[in-house]
Design a protein around this motif. Structure first.
Motif, PDB file in Angstrom:
ATOM      1  N   GLU A  95       0.853  -1.192   0.000  1.00  0.00           N
ATOM      2  CA  GLU A  95       0.000   0.000   0.000  1.00  0.00           C
ATOM      3  C   GLU A  95       0.888   1.242   0.000  1.00  0.00           C
ATOM      4  OE1 GLU A  95      -3.492   0.221   0.042  1.00  0.00           O
ATOM      5  OE2 GLU A  95      -3.352  -1.884  -0.507  1.00  0.00           O
ATOM      6  N   LEU A  96       1.564   1.466  -1.104  1.00  0.00           N
ATOM      7  CA  LEU A  96       2.520   2.570  -1.186  1.00  0.00           C
ATOM      8  C   LEU A  96       1.953   3.765  -1.930  1.00  0.00           C
ATOM      9  CD1 LEU A  96       5.805   0.668  -2.034  1.00  0.00           C
ATOM     10  CD2 LEU A  96       5.158   1.674   0.135  1.00  0.00           C
ATOM     11  N   ALA A  97       2.558   4.924  -1.664  1.00  0.00           N
ATOM     12  CA  ALA A  97       2.190   6.153  -2.348  1.00  0.00           C
ATOM     13  C   ALA A  97       3.431   7.003  -2.531  1.00  0.00           C
ATOM     14  CB  ALA A  97       1.141   6.906  -1.554  1.00  0.00           C
ATOM     15  N   LEU A  98       3.299   7.990  -3.395  1.00  0.00           N
ATOM     16  CA  LEU A  98       4.340   8.977  -3.639  1.00  0.00           C
ATOM     17  C   LEU A  98       3.831  10.304  -3.111  1.00  0.00           C
ATOM     18  CD1 LEU A  98       6.399   9.520  -6.801  1.00  0.00           C
ATOM     19  CD2 LEU A  98       4.917  11.369  -6.051  1.00  0.00           C
ATOM     20  N   PHE A  99       4.691  11.060  -2.434  1.00  0.00           N
ATOM     21  CA  PHE A  99       4.322  12.371  -1.885  1.00  0.00           C
ATOM     22  C   PHE A  99       5.440  13.349  -2.163  1.00  0.00           C
ATOM     23  CE2 PHE A  99       4.605  15.278   1.854  1.00  0.00           C
ATOM     24  CZ  PHE A  99       3.466  16.030   1.603  1.00  0.00           C
ATOM     25  N   VAL A 100       5.065  14.529  -2.679  1.00  0.00           N
ATOM     26  CA  VAL A 100       6.001  15.632  -2.874  1.00  0.00           C
ATOM     27  C   VAL A 100       5.411  16.824  -2.128  1.00  0.00           C
ATOM     28  CG1 VAL A 100       7.190  17.105  -4.545  1.00  0.00           C
ATOM     29  CG2 VAL A 100       6.617  14.750  -5.163  1.00  0.00           C
ATOM     30  N   VAL A 142       1.816  17.092  -3.861  1.00  0.00           N
ATOM     31  CA  VAL A 142       1.364  16.024  -4.753  1.00  0.00           C
ATOM     32  C   VAL A 142       1.283  14.725  -3.947  1.00  0.00           C
ATOM     33  CG1 VAL A 142       1.924  14.643  -6.798  1.00  0.00           C
ATOM     34  CG2 VAL A 142       2.444  17.086  -6.769  1.00  0.00           C
ATOM     35  N   TYR A 143       0.164  14.011  -4.097  1.00  0.00           N
ATOM     36  CA  TYR A 143      -0.013  12.690  -3.485  1.00  0.00           C
ATOM     37  C   TYR A 143      -0.543  11.749  -4.555  1.00  0.00           C
ATOM     38  CZ  TYR A 143      -2.104   8.875  -0.866  1.00  0.00           C
ATOM     39  OH  TYR A 143      -2.448   7.626  -0.410  1.00  0.00           O
ATOM     40  N   LEU A 175       8.487   8.176  -0.813  1.00  0.00           N
ATOM     41  CA  LEU A 175       7.699   6.971  -1.049  1.00  0.00           C
ATOM     42  C   LEU A 175       7.484   6.310   0.298  1.00  0.00           C
ATOM     43  CD1 LEU A 175       9.627   5.604  -4.133  1.00  0.00           C
ATOM     44  CD2 LEU A 175       7.363   6.616  -4.157  1.00  0.00           C
ATOM     45  N   GLY A 176       6.244   5.893   0.563  1.00  0.00           N
ATOM     46  CA  GLY A 176       5.972   5.267   1.850  1.00  0.00           C
ATOM     47  C   GLY A 176       4.550   4.759   1.926  1.00  0.00           C
ATOM     48  N   LEU A 206       1.376   8.953   4.301  1.00  0.00           N
ATOM     49  CA  LEU A 206       1.643  10.038   3.362  1.00  0.00           C
ATOM     50  C   LEU A 206       0.382  10.820   3.030  1.00  0.00           C
ATOM     51  CD1 LEU A 206       4.283   8.500   0.941  1.00  0.00           C
ATOM     52  CD2 LEU A 206       4.629   9.982   2.917  1.00  0.00           C
ATOM     53  N   TYR A 207      -0.778  10.167   3.038  1.00  0.00           N
ATOM     54  CA  TYR A 207      -2.018  10.891   2.765  1.00  0.00           C
ATOM     55  C   TYR A 207      -2.304  11.898   3.877  1.00  0.00           C
ATOM     56  CZ  TYR A 207      -6.766  12.029   1.491  1.00  0.00           C
ATOM     57  OH  TYR A 207      -7.904  12.717   1.148  1.00  0.00           O
ATOM     58  N   SER A 208      -2.054  11.524   5.119  1.00  0.00           N
ATOM     59  CA  SER A 208      -2.244  12.454   6.238  1.00  0.00           C
ATOM     60  C   SER A 208      -1.350  13.681   6.074  1.00  0.00           C
ATOM     61  CB  SER A 208      -1.929  11.777   7.573  1.00  0.00           C
ATOM     62  OG  SER A 208      -2.806  10.730   7.802  1.00  0.00           O
ATOM     63  N   ARG A 209      -0.108  13.459   5.678  1.00  0.00           N
ATOM     64  CA  ARG A 209       0.808  14.583   5.449  1.00  0.00           C
ATOM     65  C   ARG A 209       0.336  15.445   4.279  1.00  0.00           C
ATOM     66  NH1 ARG A 209       6.598  13.045   4.906  1.00  0.00           N
ATOM     67  NH2 ARG A 209       6.804  15.293   4.973  1.00  0.00           N
ATOM     68  N   TYR A 210      -0.185  14.791   3.232  1.00  0.00           N
ATOM     69  CA  TYR A 210      -0.685  15.529   2.073  1.00  0.00           C
ATOM     70  C   TYR A 210      -1.857  16.430   2.464  1.00  0.00           C
ATOM     71  CZ  TYR A 210      -3.395  16.501  -2.103  1.00  0.00           C
ATOM     72  OH  TYR A 210      -4.128  17.131  -3.077  1.00  0.00           O
ATOM     73  N   VAL A 211      -2.801  15.904   3.233  1.00  0.00           N
ATOM     74  CA  VAL A 211      -3.981  16.689   3.634  1.00  0.00           C
ATOM     75  C   VAL A 211      -3.550  17.921   4.425  1.00  0.00           C
ATOM     76  CG1 VAL A 211      -6.052  16.653   5.086  1.00  0.00           C
ATOM     77  CG2 VAL A 211      -5.586  14.757   3.524  1.00  0.00           C
TER      78      VAL A 211
END
Length: 114
Positions: A12-17, A51-52, A86-87, A92-97
Motif C-alpha cells: 500500500e505505497l504512495a508517492l508524496f512531494v 502532490v499525493y 515513497l511510503g 503520506l495521505y495524512s501529510r498531504y492533507v
C-alpha cells in the motif's frame, strides 16, 4: 531517473512531494502513476502545491524499482521539485492533507476574506 529499493511486504505505497511549481509526471517501472497537468501551453499553475499519488501494488516490485520524473517548467517562472517521498499510503495521505490545507486551502480562504 533513479532506482528505489523496496523492502518486502510493502503493498500500500504512495508517492508524496511536499511542494512543486511545475508540471510533472511520475512513473514507476514504466507505468505513469499520475501527473500534475499537461505538457503543452497553456501551462497549469501548480505553484506551491503538494502532490499525493497512490501506487498500484501491481506496478511495485520487491527489490529495485525505477522512478522517473518528467518536468515541464514555464520559462518565466522558477521551477521547483522538492524531495520525493515513497511510503505507506495512509501516513503520506495524512501529510498531504495537512500540507494541502496549509499551502492551498488556507491561502484561498484568506484571499476570499480580503
Amino acid at each position: 531517473r533513479t532506482t528505489v529499493h523496496a523492502p518486502p511486504g510493502l503493498d500500500e505505497l504512495a508517492l508524496f512531494v511536499p511542494r512543486i511549481s511545475a508540471n510533472a509526471s511520475f512513473w514507476i517501472n514504466g507505468h505513469e502513476i499520475g501527473n500534475t497537468g499537461p505538457f503543452r501551453e497553456p501551462m497549469q499553475r501548480n505553484w506551491n502545491h503538494p502532490v499525493y499519488l497512490p501506487i498500484p501494488a501491481a506496478w511495485w516490485q520487491e527489490g529495485d524499482n525505477e522512478l522517473y520524473v518528467r518536468l515541464k517548467v514555464d520559462r518565466s517562472r522558477l521551477g521547483m521539485l522538492f524531495e520525493i517521498e515513497l511510503g505507506p499510503r495512509d501516513q503520506l495521505y495524512s501529510r498531504y492533507v495537512r500540507s494541502h490545507f496549509a499551502k492551498v486551502t488556507a491561502s484561498q480562504i484568506l484571499t476570499a476574506l480580503v
